[in-house]
Design a protein around this motif. Structure first.
Motif, PDB file in Angstrom:
ATOM      1  N   THR A  81     -14.406 -51.964 -40.518  1.00  0.00           N
ATOM      2  CA  THR A  81     -14.217 -50.804 -41.375  1.00  0.00           C
ATOM      3  C   THR A  81     -14.896 -49.570 -40.801  1.00  0.00           C
ATOM      4  O   THR A  81     -14.724 -48.469 -41.319  1.00  0.00           O
ATOM      5  N   SER A  82     -15.646 -49.751 -39.706  1.00  0.00           N
ATOM      6  CA  SER A  82     -16.172 -48.617 -38.945  1.00  0.00           C
ATOM      7  C   SER A  82     -15.067 -47.690 -38.484  1.00  0.00           C
ATOM      8  O   SER A  82     -15.277 -46.483 -38.361  1.00  0.00           O
ATOM      9  N   PHE A  83     -13.907 -48.224 -38.192  1.00  0.00           N
ATOM     10  CA  PHE A  83     -12.779 -47.398 -37.781  1.00  0.00           C
ATOM     11  C   PHE A  83     -12.079 -46.797 -38.999  1.00  0.00           C
ATOM     12  O   PHE A  83     -11.636 -45.648 -38.972  1.00  0.00           O
ATOM     13  N   ALA A  84     -11.957 -47.586 -40.059  1.00  0.00           N
ATOM     14  CA  ALA A  84     -11.220 -47.134 -41.235  1.00  0.00           C
ATOM     15  C   ALA A  84     -11.852 -45.891 -41.854  1.00  0.00           C
ATOM     16  O   ALA A  84     -11.149 -44.967 -42.276  1.00  0.00           O
ATOM     17  N   ALA A  85     -13.182 -45.851 -41.928  1.00  0.00           N
ATOM     18  CA  ALA A  85     -13.858 -44.713 -42.575  1.00  0.00           C
ATOM     19  C   ALA A  85     -13.630 -43.395 -41.841  1.00  0.00           C
ATOM     20  O   ALA A  85     -13.214 -42.410 -42.459  1.00  0.00           O
ATOM     21  N   PRO A  86     -13.882 -43.297 -40.527  1.00  0.00           N
ATOM     22  CA  PRO A  86     -13.653 -42.006 -39.866  1.00  0.00           C
ATOM     23  C   PRO A  86     -12.178 -41.603 -39.838  1.00  0.00           C
ATOM     24  O   PRO A  86     -11.865 -40.415 -39.842  1.00  0.00           O
ATOM     25  N   ILE A  87     -11.277 -42.584 -39.817  1.00  0.00           N
ATOM     26  CA  ILE A  87      -9.853 -42.241 -39.880  1.00  0.00           C
ATOM     27  C   ILE A  87      -9.532 -41.584 -41.213  1.00  0.00           C
ATOM     28  O   ILE A  87      -8.861 -40.542 -41.274  1.00  0.00           O
ATOM     29  N   PHE A  88     -10.024 -42.171 -42.309  1.00  0.00           N
ATOM     30  CA  PHE A  88      -9.766 -41.573 -43.618  1.00  0.00           C
ATOM     31  C   PHE A  88     -10.467 -40.217 -43.732  1.00  0.00           C
ATOM     32  O   PHE A  88      -9.931 -39.293 -44.354  1.00  0.00           O
ATOM     33  N   ALA A  89     -11.647 -40.085 -43.132  1.00  0.00           N
ATOM     34  CA  ALA A  89     -12.332 -38.791 -43.129  1.00  0.00           C
ATOM     35  C   ALA A  89     -11.485 -37.743 -42.421  1.00  0.00           C
ATOM     36  O   ALA A  89     -11.392 -36.588 -42.869  1.00  0.00           O
ATOM     37  N   GLY A  90     -10.852 -38.125 -41.307  1.00  0.00           N
ATOM     38  CA  GLY A  90      -9.955 -37.202 -40.614  1.00  0.00           C
ATOM     39  C   GLY A  90      -8.792 -36.786 -41.488  1.00  0.00           C
ATOM     40  O   GLY A  90      -8.375 -35.620 -41.502  1.00  0.00           O
ATOM     41  N   MET A  91      -8.248 -37.747 -42.247  1.00  0.00           N
ATOM     42  CA  MET A  91      -7.157 -37.425 -43.174  1.00  0.00           C
ATOM     43  C   MET A  91      -7.604 -36.424 -44.233  1.00  0.00           C
ATOM     44  O   MET A  91      -6.858 -35.515 -44.617  1.00  0.00           O
ATOM     45  N   MET A  92      -8.830 -36.593 -44.732  1.00  0.00           N
ATOM     46  CA  MET A  92      -9.331 -35.679 -45.760  1.00  0.00           C
ATOM     47  C   MET A  92      -9.533 -34.265 -45.192  1.00  0.00           C
ATOM     48  O   MET A  92      -9.363 -33.273 -45.912  1.00  0.00           O
ATOM     49  N   ALA A  93      -9.898 -34.166 -43.922  1.00  0.00           N
ATOM     50  CA  ALA A  93     -10.001 -32.841 -43.300  1.00  0.00           C
ATOM     51  C   ALA A  93      -8.630 -32.179 -43.243  1.00  0.00           C
ATOM     52  O   ALA A  93      -8.491 -30.973 -43.511  1.00  0.00           O
ATOM     53  N   ILE A  94      -7.614 -32.950 -42.905  1.00  0.00           N
ATOM     54  CA  ILE A  94      -6.248 -32.411 -42.891  1.00  0.00           C
ATOM     55  C   ILE A  94      -5.828 -32.019 -44.303  1.00  0.00           C
ATOM     56  O   ILE A  94      -5.177 -30.981 -44.520  1.00  0.00           O
TER      57      ILE A  94
END
Length: 866
Positions: A562-575
């Motif tokens: 889930t180390s990958f899942a969190a920053p990916i979702f964070a990137g989505m929230m920036a978009i």
């Protein structure tokens, strides 16, 4: 609240002055809470200050009295009145229609409402200095003081004893007895942190990497692995990129506890075909020197690579701690909040709830609640050991490790916890051409073709076998963290979705994304050798010195978690921030669960995961009891995958609809979103308008497009767009063509812009237009006073009078932005007799249902003419 009028002024004069004033001017100074000076003569015990992690450790004796301890932090809790107001504000900021909706605080405004008074801060500083400490800094929000001193000074000032312990082969120090504070600080000081060397652990998962011949398609094996481009395809982020939204202008703060080598981030960006863009490094003050820590370095690398890879236009701030062993990722988190570093924060660390002290929970819930008031969205990994969140935690009993548990801060009420899914092995197999491009003799980066159906991430069987073979029991479990918190009360927003069980405590996770290291896995680049080795032998000699490969061995660096899942979702929230023109979204779970409560929106914006579970399947000796059966996926919400994964394009469209007035989620409606575009003078450009069906809306949407009256675009430009139908539970797109030359406006089907407003449009702090005709200061006054006087009918009546008077006074005597612009909306360009002037224009698209004129939605975007 701490807002109020200057009551001594005549009503009209007060209204006129306050109408133009910023929100910060309305807040009254907080009351002093420390009546007199602080004395060590009378002391009281501070609750929950001994770490549970020292239990069972081997005591090595007292810490050397002269040992210097830097970065000690005293935190201050809001008073009971402040806490009630703080809770009310956080709720109001996420309630559409509330005057405080998305009106975010700055740290200074937070200090004036919920921090200590300057006088009280000075008293605490004086007492600390009288005890021999050096005061290093005061948080901008005035809810924490950082200081340093020796172990002996700590023992004397806080009536404790500092000890050393041997735990699992490592030497740590911690206070062995509870801390005490002066009686004058009772109810004011809530915690004294950084007196132990226990750190949270990263969520990166390297399990079974030895057998993973390297989401791209490998030319050597044909196997498929994941890169940011695959994430964009599978989770439908590509339409945002195509519309010009990639996080540009936004900032993500990644928090960590190790230095990195920028060359690793650059190598990843180059291998992935991105523009090289270094993160901004921010070492937390008073945490030591910049130092690389094995295991944590690779965590930081992948967090930076995948947050930036998902939102390549965003600025990535890496907030990390240094060499001091008593500092860690919590300090980085607190710094990112106290200094309002970024509107999105990504954290891939956590700790078993039962191994964290009461002061940790109390302190960091307050820190995270502050983040919510400032519009910061905090995204956290839910963990990699399934329903047994304490598995592998050092110095805990077998029974504790095998019990159902979740991790903190994923269980916080103020974060979005991201769990794990995976794809069926057959769908990621080298022979699968349904979902993947073939290699055809060379590595293919970003080779996924479409969404791939997901199941709950659970690799316990293979990981348990690996752990047995390598005698690595701590690596036996690998599945998405989730379950029921034993500490955090169920938030009010966690309701309304099928599958949410009755209960009083927070459920984890909220959403999930692909996390398996075994089925596919993510490619990343790191100099951390912990990522290259198994317990017995090295796999490779380097990382990403030949594309994604090690030039010497041809190996790829692959991991999951889930180390990958969190920053990916964070990137989505920036978009999402960029697409919504928001200055932050704050705690987003309120919106996620509200959207998911609509069956049609849920079907369009979320992928419901109904296969598998995060129950322990590794067998003896790794699990027993309830963990063997809990938790299985169900329709709707479940503790294995939360609401499921997401379709980002549909989620954004549904989200935008509720922001732009599309009717919310209570009845059938639709939402609109549109892409920013650029065009040359005298040419044309196309913008894609997306229509999202909400609550099973089906119908035809008629469009009207407006530009500010008097602008060059309104005078010389024109547009064409077709009315478009959308079916229930789906999305549709319409093409809007804008012409920037008057000569094109006589063609068939081309329309003149609707004239909307005049001159400059005032905007609120979150970037959304204020009510037409109300000056920004008056609107701010209305929001402030409504919040402050919501319980008083008389004060609301007075408020109405004041706002009206303020508006009339402003209109009569102030002028300024009420005039019209002579030729364009940007103020910088000039127009010819036929062309739109160069500059940036705001375009509004309004959609109206063809059968019901009261059913409308609108969205805005920018047109840049150059």
């Amino acid at each position: 609240m701490r807002f109020g009028l200057v009551r001594s002024l005549p009503v009209v004069l007060a209204a006129a002055l306050l109408a133009a004033a910023p929100i910060s001017a309305f807040s009254q100074p907080v009351n002093n809470r420390i009546a007199a000076g602080i004395s060590s003569g009378a002391m009281v015990r501070l609750r929950g200050t001994v770490s549970p992690r020292i239990a069972g450790g081997i005591a090595l004796g007292r810490l050397n009295p002269g040992t210097r301890i830097d970065g000690i932090t005293m935190f201050f809790a809001p008073s009971a009145t402040q806490k009630a107001e703080l809770d009310a504000l956080v709720k109001a900021q996420q309630t559409p229609g509330s005057p405080e909706y998305h009106q975010w605080l700055t740290p200074a405004e937070y200090a004036d409402m919920f921090g200590l008074s300057p006088s009280d801060v000075a008293k605490v500083e004086n007492w600390l200095e009288s005890q021999g400490f050096n005061v290093e800094s005061v948080a901008p929000s005035r809810n924490a003081i950082v200081f340093s001193g020796t172990a002996e000074q700590v023992e004397t000032a806080f009536r404790t004893q500092m000890e050393q312990y041997r735990i699992n082969g490592e030497t740590h120090f911690a206070n062995a007895t509870p801390l005490s504070i002066p009686a004058a600080l009772e109810g004011v000081a809530s915690a004294v942190m950084n007196l132990t060397t226990f750190r949270l652990h990263p969520m990166v998962d390297f399990k079974r990497q030895v057998s993973a011949r390297p989401a791209f398609t490998s030319a050597q094996t044909g196997n498929h692995f994941f890169t940011p481009g695959d994430v964009a395809t599978i989770y439908d982020v590509t339409p945002a990129y195509d519309s010009g939204f990639n996080g540009s202008g936004e900032t993500i703060a990644v928090v960590g506890q190790s230095a990195i080598q920028l060359s690793d981030i650059e190598a990843f960006q180059t291998a992935d075909g991105q523009t090289v863009k270094d993160p901004i490094l921010k070492l937390v003050p008073n945490t030591g020197t910049s130092t690389v820590v094995s295991g944590d370095e690779s965590e930081s690398d992948l967090d930076l690579e995948y947050s930036g890879g998902t939102a390549p236009g965003a600025t990535i701030d890496f907030v990390y701690t240094g060499s001091n062993s008593n500092a860690g990722v919590f300090n980085a988190l607190q710094y990112a909040v106290a200094n309002d570093v970024a509107p999105v924060i990504s954290m891939s660390y956590g700790g078993c709830e039962t191994q964290l002290s009461a002061q940790v929970f109390g302190t960091y819930e307050t820190v995270l609640q502050q983040a919510a008031t400032q519009g910061q969205t905090v995204v956290v990994s839910s963990g990699d050991t399934g329903s047994t969140g304490c598995w592998g935690t050092t110095n805990t009993s077998t029974a504790q490790q095998q019990a159902l548990a979740v991790q903190y801060p994923a269980s916080s009420a103020y974060v979005t916890a991201v769990g794990g899914t995976e794809f069926p092995a057959a769908d990621v197999a080298s022979t699968n051409t349904t979902y993947w491009k073939s290699a055809n003799g060379s590595d293919v980066v970003s080779s996924a073709l479409s969404y791939i159906p997901e199941i709950a991430w659970n690799d316990d069987v293979s990981c348990g076998q690996y752990a047995t073979q390598t005698n690595s029991p701590s690596q036996a479990l690998c599945s998405g963290g989730g379950g029921t918190s034993a500490t955090i009360t169920r938030p009010s927003w966690q309701t309304g979705v099928p599958g949410i069980s009755a209960g009083n405590y927070r459920l984890v996770p909220d959403v999930s994304l692909n996390s398996s290291p075994n089925v596919g896995g993510y490619l990343f680049c790191t100099s951390d050798k912990a990522a290259w080795n198994t317990t017995s032998s090295p796999i490779q000699q380097a990382s990403c010195n030949s594309g994604f490969r090690d030039a010497a061995t041809g190996e790829l660096t692959v991991a999951g978690g889930t180390s990958f899942a969190a920053p990916i979702f964070a990137g989505m929230m920036a978009i999402m921030n960029q697409e919504l023109s928001a200055k932050g979204l704050g705690e987003v779970n309120t919106k996620l669960y509200t959207l998911a409560a609509s069956s049609s929106t849920y079907a369009a914006a979320f992928h419901d995961i109904t296969s598998g579970g995060n129950n322990c399947t590794a067998g003896s000796p790794y699990c027993t009891g309830a963990a063997v059966s809990d938790y299985l996926t169900t329709a709707g919400y479940d503790e294995a995958t939360g609401l499921g994964s997401i379709d980002f394009a549909n989620l954004e469209a549904a989200w935008a609809a509720t922001v732009s007035g599309g009717g919310g989620t209570g009845s059938a409606s639709f939402g609109l979103s549109a892409a920013n575009v650029s065009a040359a003078q005298g040419s044309s450009v196309k913008s894609t308008v997306t229509i999202a069906s909400l609550n099973s809306y089906a119908g035809t949407v008629n469009f009207a497009v407006s530009a500010t009256s008097g602008s060059s675009l309104a005078t010389y430009g024109c547009y064409a767009i077709n009315n478009t139908g959308v079916t229930a539970g789906s999305t549709a797109t319409a093409t809007l063509t804008i012409y920037t030359s008057k000569s094109a406006c006589s063609a068939s089907g081309v329309q003149s812009f609707v004239r909307k407003g005049a001159g400059t449009v005032a905007s609120s702090k979150d970037g959304s237009p204020l009510r037409r005709g109300i000056p920004a200061g008056a609107a701010a006054l209305a929001g402030v006073l409504l919040f402050g006087f919501r319980k008083s009918r008389k004060m609301r009546t007075l408020l109405g009078c004041l706002v009206v008077v303020a508006i009339l006074s402003f209109a009569a005597g102030c002028g300024g932005t009420s005039g019209t612009s002579p030729s364009n909306n940007s103020g910088g360009g000039t127009s010819t007799s036929t062309d739109v002037a160069k500059g940036t224009y705001t375009v509004t698209v309004k959609g109206t249902d063809s059968a019901n004129s009261s059913l409308t939605a609108s969205t805005t975007f920018t047109l840049t003419v150059d």
